[in-house]
Design an enzyme around this catalytic site. Structure first.
Site, PDB file in Angstrom:
ATOM      1  N   HIS A 121      40.621  -0.906 -29.190  1.00  0.00           N
ATOM      2  CA  HIS A 121      42.338  -1.160 -28.460  1.00  0.00           C
ATOM      3  C   HIS A 121      43.274  -0.195 -29.761  1.00  0.00           C
ATOM      4  CE1 HIS A 121      40.417  -4.446 -26.699  1.00  0.00           C
ATOM      5  NE2 HIS A 121      41.366  -4.632 -26.720  1.00  0.00           N
ATOM      6  N   HIS A 177      25.472  -3.189 -30.703  1.00  0.00           N
ATOM      7  CA  HIS A 177      25.466  -3.000 -32.544  1.00  0.00           C
ATOM      8  C   HIS A 177      26.576  -4.271 -32.488  1.00  0.00           C
ATOM      9  CE1 HIS A 177      28.455  -2.931 -35.210  1.00  0.00           C
ATOM     10  NE2 HIS A 177      28.035  -0.636 -35.694  1.00  0.00           N
ATOM     11  N   GLU A 207      25.123  -6.658 -35.967  1.00  0.00           N
ATOM     12  CA  GLU A 207      25.755  -7.620 -36.253  1.00  0.00           C
ATOM     13  C   GLU A 207      25.505  -8.648 -35.641  1.00  0.00           C
ATOM     14  OE1 GLU A 207      29.392  -5.095 -37.211  1.00  0.00           O
ATOM     15  OE2 GLU A 207      27.335  -3.708 -38.253  1.00  0.00           O
ATOM     16  N   HIS A 239      22.309   3.171 -36.607  1.00  0.00           N
ATOM     17  CA  HIS A 239      21.398   1.925 -36.516  1.00  0.00           C
ATOM     18  C   HIS A 239      20.651   2.196 -35.529  1.00  0.00           C
ATOM     19  CE1 HIS A 239      25.073  -0.363 -38.174  1.00  0.00           C
ATOM     20  NE2 HIS A 239      25.891   0.553 -37.268  1.00  0.00           N
TER      21      HIS A 239
HETATM   22 CO    CO Z   1      27.700   0.337 -37.065  1.00  0.00          CO
END
Ligand code: CO
Length: 297
Positions: A121, A177, A207, A239
């Protein structure tokens, strides 16, 4: 009297701008059209993770031979890290401005993000802010992230289950993620589409609500003994290497190993797979096609 003069001035100004604007637009259109592609990624500072971006770069060049292809990174932290002591990589806004300055009039922008979250966005806002402005590109067409439509989810589910089959007692967990953006619903949506094919293919996130504990509990209920962890990310960067496969006690691999599972972490990003990357390339095709469409601002 003052009010009347003011009104008159306003009228004069609006008449003037009406007559001047088309002339300006005509002048802008006189620029010879030149098409370019901008690939936009989060970025990675892990050199071994770059291979996935390189693969996508190759596929984009094969799909659009002769069209210049540029890159930009959305992560300011990564840009600073990569640019230390040398040239800073471009942000999307800088890359678009630079391309416009070099004479590109029509730019197709393809984000290499997985879901249409915050960064997508932001990218749309950046594109809209520069498109059609003085010294900006005439047209900017932004493609969709990897998992944006129902077709994307169906195709991804088909490709991912084929690439990572699971036998009895095995499971495959695709670890994304995660985000607080409303587009985070993409993860359970993918889970639902995967479930139509297989009970052994799960979706978790670094997350968010479906972390390693939740997924481990589910695997225990399903009597799974062996699990493959696949990053649901463009590249296997920080990650993937640390949060998922790392040796720290709170990594996915450590938590699942401690729960008695045999864990096989995969250290490859989705962009390394030509088949999966094909979804991004298809979205880039749509973005390029969008450059030719008429649209009103
Ligand atoms: Co991250």
């Amino acid at each position: 009297m003052i009010a009347r003069t003011f009104r008159l001035t306003l009228l004069l100004l609006s008449v003037l701008s009406l007559s001047v604007l088309p002339a300006l637009a005509g002048h802008g259109d006189a620029k010879p059209p030149r098409q370019g592609v901008l690939l936009v990624a989060f970025g990675t500072s892990a050199p071994e993770a770059r291979v996935a971006y390189d693969n996508l770069d190759r596929l984009a060049r094969e799909a659009f031979p002769g069209t210049p292809i540029r890159w930009a990174y959305t992560s300011a932290m990564i840009r600073t890290k990569l640019g230390a002591g040398g040239e800073l990589p471009d942000s999307p806004a800088l890359a678009l401005a630079r391309m416009a300055n070099e004479g590109f009039t029509d730019i197709a922008v393809q984000p290499l993000h997985v879901i249409p979250g915050f960064e997508f966005h932001d990218l749309l806002r950046t594109a809209r802010a520069l498109e059609g402005k003085k010294d900006g590109p005439r047209r900017v067409s932004v493609g969709l992230p990897l998992l944006s439509t129902e077709d994307d989810l169906a195709r991804a589910a088909e490709l991912l289950t084929a690439a990572y089959p699971a036998r009895k007692g095995e499971a495959v967990v695709f670890v994304g993620h995660g985000t607080e953006h409303p587009a985070g619903v993409t993860y359970p949506a993918l889970q639902a589409v995967l479930a139509e094919r297989s009970a052994a293919h799960l979706v978790g996130t670094v997350e968010g609500r479906t972390g390693p504990e939740e997924i481990t509990a589910r695997l225990a209920r399903q009597k799974v003994r062996s699990v493959t962890l696949v990053p649901l990310m463009a590249v296997a960067g920080d990650h993937a290497q640390n949060d998922i496969a790392g040796g720290e006690p709170d990594s996915w691999a450590s938590i699942m190993t401690a729960a008695g599972l045999k864990v096989t972490p995969v250290l490859a990003g989705l962009a390394s797979s030509d088949a999966v990357a094909g979804i991004w390339i298809e979205h880039l095709r749509q973005a390029v096609a969008g450059l030719a469409e008429d649209h009103a601002h």
